[in-house]
Design an enzyme around this catalytic site. Sequence first.
Site: not given
Length: 370
Positions: A183, A208
């Site tokens: 994130t 990710h």
Amino acid sequence: MSRKIRVIVVDDSALVRSLLAEIINRQRDMECIGTANDPLIAREMIREMNPDVITLDVEMPRMDGIDFLGRLMRLRPMPVVMISTLTERGAEVTMKALELGAVDFVAKPRVGLSSGLNELATQIVEKIRVAAVAQVRRAPVQSPTRSHSPATGSVDGAHAPTHTTTLLGRLSTEKLICIGASTGGTEAIREVLMQMPADSPAIVITQHMPPGFTTSFAARLNGLCQITVKEATNGERILPGHAYIAPGGKQFHIARSGANYVAVVDDGPPVNRHKPSVEVLFKSAAGVAGRNVFGIMLTGMGNDGAAAMREMKDAGSYNYVQDEASCIVFGMPREAIAHGAADEVLPLTQIAPALIAKLRGATDRLHHRI
């Protein structure tokens, strides 16, 4: 009981608004306090209700989500989770949204909307929880996009950065830079890569990200950086002056083929619930590159890659970890530090300069021995 996370849903589809509100309200720790079918209505609701997080569609009437996000992050920065359609254009717009300051995004299915969103319910609420604790900042001023010169690999454009660092020779082919992020990582990775000179050692990256978005991510970075940035392809040689990004939905690790590093991209199972996983990349680097690796752990939720970064350190790598103050989410860096994997903990803007200085020192020592 702690206060619930208060969410406003902004989407022009009545069905999506209803589904997202229902998903949110099923959670014990959050509530949908309002929905809006366009950004102008949302603006008034945000002023009146002061939510903790908003979910924001991209394509809406009167003002699209990107324009609204840009204004919001300039005037009242707050956690935003984008709801993006999984299309080529949707992926490009999502990269722009992350650049403007959105914390994260969810890829909205194009067909089977009701069943698709309910299948994504766990992911949606997890991302809302992360957004609620994220450190949100005003969007930075972006440099103009630049293009590579095919003849030299240099960069065209009035504001192209100039680097005097010389990393040429044996060092550049031996060394390997491994980056892990989650994130907030797309912009953190951009910050690091834009500072790397064209003759940088090869860089391998796991961020990710779901399938369908890493192609646009790599293309955006390739237009901004002096190095060549691309999605990793199974079996290709990993070259200096290049950065290779793990394709969304695949596992990415490195192997040796004689004196060369090669990319291995496969359909292996999730590790630490992630695919791609930082753990997979870092563990392979510890095994095949050892003391020739520089590790970088950037912003992200969870602990993916922390244990493997310690394995890299034990094998001789030198590791940089982003500090808490500059992280959007300090989860992965915190875990790397807790595992004893960090050699230096630095603000984001100082990581690339510190790495370049260390590479320059190694180059100077190498030249003195020759």
